[in-house]
Design a protein around this motif. Structure first.
Motif, PDB file in Angstrom:
ATOM      1  N   ASP A  89       0.834  -1.615  -0.043  1.00 40.37           N
ATOM      2  CA  ASP A  89       0.234   0.097   0.174  1.00 40.37           C
ATOM      3  C   ASP A  89       0.832   1.163   0.162  1.00 40.37           C
ATOM      4  N   ARG A  90       2.245   0.923   0.541  1.00 37.39           N
ATOM      5  CA  ARG A  90       2.632   2.151   0.690  1.00 37.39           C
ATOM      6  C   ARG A  90       3.452   2.173  -0.433  1.00 37.39           C
ATOM      7  N   ILE A  91       3.778   1.735  -1.745  1.00 41.36           N
ATOM      8  CA  ILE A  91       4.353   2.148  -2.908  1.00 41.36           C
ATOM      9  C   ILE A  91       3.385   2.471  -3.866  1.00 41.36           C
ATOM     10  N   LYS A  92       2.223   1.690  -3.480  1.00 46.14           N
ATOM     11  CA  LYS A  92       1.779   2.933  -3.906  1.00 46.14           C
ATOM     12  C   LYS A  92       1.228   4.308  -3.678  1.00 46.14           C
ATOM     13  N   ALA A  93       1.111   4.334  -2.512  1.00 49.19           N
ATOM     14  CA  ALA A  93       0.967   6.193  -2.534  1.00 49.19           C
ATOM     15  C   ALA A  93       1.948   6.538  -2.713  1.00 49.19           C
ATOM     16  N   LEU A  94       3.129   6.341  -2.320  1.00 55.70           N
ATOM     17  CA  LEU A  94       4.202   7.264  -2.816  1.00 55.70           C
ATOM     18  C   LEU A  94       4.736   7.113  -4.875  1.00 55.70           C
ATOM     19  N   ALA A  95       4.086   5.942  -5.374  1.00 53.87           N
ATOM     20  CA  ALA A  95       3.938   5.538  -6.743  1.00 53.87           C
ATOM     21  C   ALA A  95       4.350   7.902  -7.246  1.00 53.87           C
ATOM     22  N   PRO A  96       3.225   7.642  -6.651  1.00 56.71           N
ATOM     23  CA  PRO A  96       3.931   9.653  -8.165  1.00 56.71           C
ATOM     24  C   PRO A  96       4.718  10.342  -7.847  1.00 56.71           C
ATOM     25  N   GLN A  97       5.837  10.123  -6.969  1.00 58.27           N
ATOM     26  CA  GLN A  97       6.742  10.544  -6.238  1.00 58.27           C
ATOM     27  C   GLN A  97       8.027   9.657  -6.694  1.00 58.27           C
ATOM     28  N   HIS A  98       7.812   8.946  -7.594  1.00 52.98           N
ATOM     29  CA  HIS A  98       8.459   7.902  -8.029  1.00 52.98           C
ATOM     30  C   HIS A  98       8.569   6.830  -9.568  1.00 52.98           C
ATOM     31  N   PRO A  99       8.474   8.426 -10.165  1.00 52.75           N
ATOM     32  CA  PRO A  99       8.092   7.388 -12.028  1.00 52.75           C
ATOM     33  C   PRO A  99       8.782   6.350 -11.895  1.00 52.75           C
ATOM     34  N   GLU A 100      10.343   6.468 -12.185  1.00 47.64           N
ATOM     35  CA  GLU A 100      10.890   5.085 -12.634  1.00 47.64           C
ATOM     36  C   GLU A 100      10.131   4.019 -12.008  1.00 47.64           C
ATOM     37  N   TRP A 101       9.672   3.502 -11.012  1.00 50.21           N
ATOM     38  CA  TRP A 101       8.602   2.546 -10.827  1.00 50.21           C
ATOM     39  C   TRP A 101       8.001   1.867 -12.308  1.00 50.21           C
ATOM     40  N   GLU A 105      11.021  -3.651 -11.861  1.00 55.05           N
ATOM     41  CA  GLU A 105      11.113  -4.340 -10.683  1.00 55.05           C
ATOM     42  C   GLU A 105      11.530  -3.973  -9.795  1.00 55.05           C
ATOM     43  N   PRO A 106      10.746  -4.821  -8.637  1.00 57.10           N
ATOM     44  CA  PRO A 106       9.159  -5.202  -8.432  1.00 57.10           C
ATOM     45  C   PRO A 106       8.445  -4.956  -8.269  1.00 57.10           C
ATOM     46  N   PHE A 107       8.525  -3.392  -8.513  1.00 57.21           N
ATOM     47  CA  PHE A 107       7.525  -1.884  -8.021  1.00 57.21           C
ATOM     48  C   PHE A 107       7.351  -2.106  -9.766  1.00 57.21           C
ATOM     49  N   ALA A 108       6.943  -2.627 -10.609  1.00 54.58           N
ATOM     50  CA  ALA A 108       6.257  -2.055 -11.606  1.00 54.58           C
ATOM     51  C   ALA A 108       5.075  -3.363 -11.954  1.00 54.58           C
ATOM     52  N   SER A 109       5.579  -4.529 -10.812  1.00 55.33           N
ATOM     53  CA  SER A 109       4.031  -4.970 -10.986  1.00 55.33           C
ATOM     54  C   SER A 109       3.321  -4.666  -9.958  1.00 55.33           C
ATOM     55  N   VAL A 110       3.801  -4.754  -8.892  1.00 58.23           N
ATOM     56  CA  VAL A 110       3.181  -4.413  -8.072  1.00 58.23           C
ATOM     57  C   VAL A 110       1.968  -3.590  -8.669  1.00 58.23           C
ATOM     58  N   LEU A 111       2.021  -2.194  -8.889  1.00 57.30           N
ATOM     59  CA  LEU A 111       1.618  -0.798  -9.377  1.00 57.30           C
ATOM     60  C   LEU A 111       0.285  -1.383 -10.867  1.00 57.30           C
ATOM     61  N   LYS A 112       0.487  -2.692 -11.463  1.00 51.27           N
ATOM     62  CA  LYS A 112      -0.032  -3.254 -11.886  1.00 51.27           C
ATOM     63  C   LYS A 112      -1.348  -4.252 -11.305  1.00 51.27           C
ATOM     64  N   VAL A 127      12.750  -7.482  -0.209  1.00 51.90           N
ATOM     65  CA  VAL A 127      13.933  -6.879   0.271  1.00 51.90           C
ATOM     66  C   VAL A 127      13.510  -5.102   0.052  1.00 51.90           C
ATOM     67  N   GLN A 128      13.698  -5.487  -1.285  1.00 48.95           N
ATOM     68  CA  GLN A 128      13.294  -3.984  -2.302  1.00 48.95           C
ATOM     69  C   GLN A 128      12.023  -3.731  -1.902  1.00 48.95           C
ATOM     70  N   LEU A 129      10.812  -4.338  -1.620  1.00 48.95           N
ATOM     71  CA  LEU A 129       9.701  -4.526  -1.879  1.00 48.95           C
ATOM     72  C   LEU A 129       9.233  -3.502  -0.378  1.00 48.95           C
ATOM     73  N   LEU A 130       9.574  -3.919   0.921  1.00 52.06           N
ATOM     74  CA  LEU A 130       9.647  -3.627   1.901  1.00 52.06           C
ATOM     75  C   LEU A 130       9.884  -2.117   2.297  1.00 52.06           C
ATOM     76  N   ALA A 131      11.954  -1.685   1.351  1.00 51.42           N
ATOM     77  CA  ALA A 131      12.570  -0.829   1.956  1.00 51.42           C
ATOM     78  C   ALA A 131      11.909   0.277   1.906  1.00 51.42           C
ATOM     79  N   PRO A 132      10.703   1.029   0.777  1.00 49.99           N
ATOM     80  CA  PRO A 132      10.209   2.436   0.859  1.00 49.99           C
ATOM     81  C   PRO A 132       9.128   2.604   1.727  1.00 49.99           C
ATOM     82  N   ALA A 133       8.454   1.479   2.505  1.00 50.45           N
ATOM     83  CA  ALA A 133       7.966   1.498   3.734  1.00 50.45           C
ATOM     84  C   ALA A 133       8.516   2.135   4.827  1.00 50.45           C
ATOM     85  N   GLN A 134       9.786   1.564   4.778  1.00 47.52           N
ATOM     86  CA  GLN A 134      10.056   1.211   6.848  1.00 47.52           C
ATOM     87  C   GLN A 134      11.592   1.877   6.325  1.00 47.52           C
ATOM     88  N   SER A 135      12.550   2.827   5.515  1.00 49.89           N
ATOM     89  CA  SER A 135      13.169   3.187   5.512  1.00 49.89           C
ATOM     90  C   SER A 135      13.419   4.439   5.180  1.00 49.89           C
TER      91      SER A 135
END
Lengths: 346, 346
Positions: A89-101, A105-112, A127-135
């Motif tokens: 959910d955090r990745i989806k919320a932060l996506a506008p600030q990260h157009p590169e996602w 991957e793995p962000f592109a799949s999550v956003l789809k 580990v990559q998926l957890l990082a934006p929410a937790q660090s």
């Protein structure tokens, strides 16, 4: 006057007596969501054995340490660990600030909306998926984000708040253990910082009694004030053999009661079981596909395979959620079995 | 009967009232080793401010977190940190099993009684000197070694047991804070495993409320039983900026009171001082060369330099051991201010 004082003394004595005996009197109905039978009886027999003065198994209050796994033991863990849903959910919320996602991957799949493909990358992807929410934020900022998510996000199938997906029988068990002088700790593979936001309010377990996995944290100055920054590097993984280690490093006493639901809890139960005195080990077995989920030996989340065999070999208690629990979740809106003692401090 | 019950009720009320007011009544003489004056008053004023219902600075019991450094704050630290003396004593005891130490530095110097030369190698030498005492054994074996040492080893100049070199005024302060609803924690650069052997008995602080430096520990099987092995690798250093980090990882609540004696405590005091509500920071200043030791800005052990300046700038309390403490150490044989609640469990 002398008579009045003596009478008063008797009233005080009776009054105190009522307080002292009320825990015992309450024992019979303090686990109302547990069906009568061998499982419930095994819990009550253990508690009676270690709390009865003069019993050969009596344990003083300071040594009554009980440890509880969280995911799958105190609250549900399907279709994914809730902390992982939070991260997505955090990745989806932060996506506008990260157009590169969008293409990374793995962000592109999550956003789809394709979490399965996102997870195909295994541990590095996780580990990559957890990082934006937790660090990359202060501990206070992280806490606020978790608090906001818990207040609004709902489980995909039950539509409950995640804190309403705690197990009513386990809330009763936590309160019952505490009423009998146990200090209750969480020892979970989940993130300590994540759990500590809600454990006092929901379970009655204060933040310093929560042992979990931790990331490194650094002390830094920002605008003339000190902050603690959450880094992406891992400090400690509180899972499997890490659980007895976490118990040593954080609790520093060997538990006499341990509650889990998966092979990730096995070493914690073994460590408890092989202690010097009487001990109690319990596995929650997810065998209720109608009211919750049914999974054990082959599940990718909450696998319980070796643990089931060890439980049988050692005579540990195995809870059948289907047969031993009259209810699974609390009534909604949730009415916690414990009264919150304070808000978590900022 | 009605009259008797009502009278009884009044007696109960008075009885409860006595319990509730007794802490307040005791406050005046619960710090008997503290000289009357500004320092003692600053402590009592702070405690009154945060514990008085309706006061703008009132803090609920669950948020009354107080953190104490150990070496130089709760017990002495000269001529060397006591844990270091323990390590040196262990090297001497283990020397017969290590004939190679006779020619291998830094051990050779230690065995010749020349600790100063042994320490000339700096941090690598210190790490080497600490290793034999603190790794390559189970956590239980380590605990027993420390227990035996504390029961017999004596300080080179005072000839006291090391646990008799605790500060009587600080024992009183710990008890006073707890009587006012504070939870007392140790946050020390010393080894957590070392301190936890004696903190409950000596300070009334249970093992899970001791935050310290930790080595890595591994879960292993030995003769069919699980053990926790102490490894030589470092897990966490709880000193300087590590102290607020340790507070976050272990206590997970921001303290409102912090007590230290050196620059190694500075970040802990800063973290406490810059919290959202009223806070209290105190430095113990070693200025009594007659009854203890006098050292501050240029000491290699327990240096207090930046901290003294910060204390002056922020109005933190600075204890003059010479003027503010009527006694330094408890009478021998030690009569701890706290009654031990249990033995440390194995």
């Amino acid at each position: 006057m002398r008579t009045t004082l003596r009478q008063g003394f008797y009233v005080v004595t009776i009054f105190c007596g009522l307080i002292l005996t009320s825990n015992i009197a309450r024992a019979a109905d303090s686990l109302p969501s547990w069906a009568e039978g061998k499982t419930k009886q095994s819990i009550m027999d253990f508690v009676a054995a270690v709390t009865t003065q003069g019993s050969p198994n009596f344990v003083p209050v300071t040594d009554r340490i009980a440890v509880f796994d969280n995911d799958g033991t105190l609250w549900a863990e399907q279709p994914l660990y809730f902390q992982f849903i939070f991260a997505i959910d955090r990745i989806k919320a932060l996506a506008p600030q990260h157009p590169e996602w969008k293409t990374q991957e793995p962000f592109a799949s999550v956003l789809k909306g394709d979490v399965k493909s996102a997870l195909a990358g295994g541990e590095p992807a996780i580990v990559q998926l957890l990082a934006p929410a937790q660090s990359g934020m202060t501990t206070d900022e992280f806490e606020q984000t978790v608090r906001d998510w818990l207040a609004t996000a709902r489980h995909p199938t039950t539509k409950r708040l995640y804190t309403e997906m705690v197990y009513q029988p386990m809330l009763e068990l936590l309160a019952y253990m505490r009423a009998n002088g146990f200090k209750t700790f969480i020892v979970s593979g989940g993130g300590a910082d994540f759990m500590r936001v809600f454990t006092e309010r929901v379970y009655g377990i204060p933040p310093e009694q929560v042992v979990g996995s931790t990331g490194k944290v650094s002390f830094e100055w920002r605008d003339g004030k000190p902050v603690l920054m959450k880094l992406s590097a891992i400090q400690f993984v509180d899972d499997g053999p890490g659980k007895p280690v976490g118990i040593h490093q954080f609790i520093a006493q060997r538990p006499i009661a341990a509650f889990g639901n998966s092979d990730g809890d096995l070493e914690m139960l073994q460590w408890t079981f092989t202690g010097p005195g009487k001990s109690f080990c319990l596995y929650v077995h997810h065998d209720d596909a109608v009211r919750e989920w049914a999974y054990d030996r082959n599940s990718s989340i909450g696998r319980l395979d070796k643990g089931l065999d060890q439980a049988a070999a050692h005579g540990w208690t195995v809870v059948s959620m289907k047969n031993d629990w009259k209810t699974i979740f609390p009534e909604v809106p949730a009415t916690p079995a414990v009264t919150p003692q304070s808000s978590i401090p900022k």
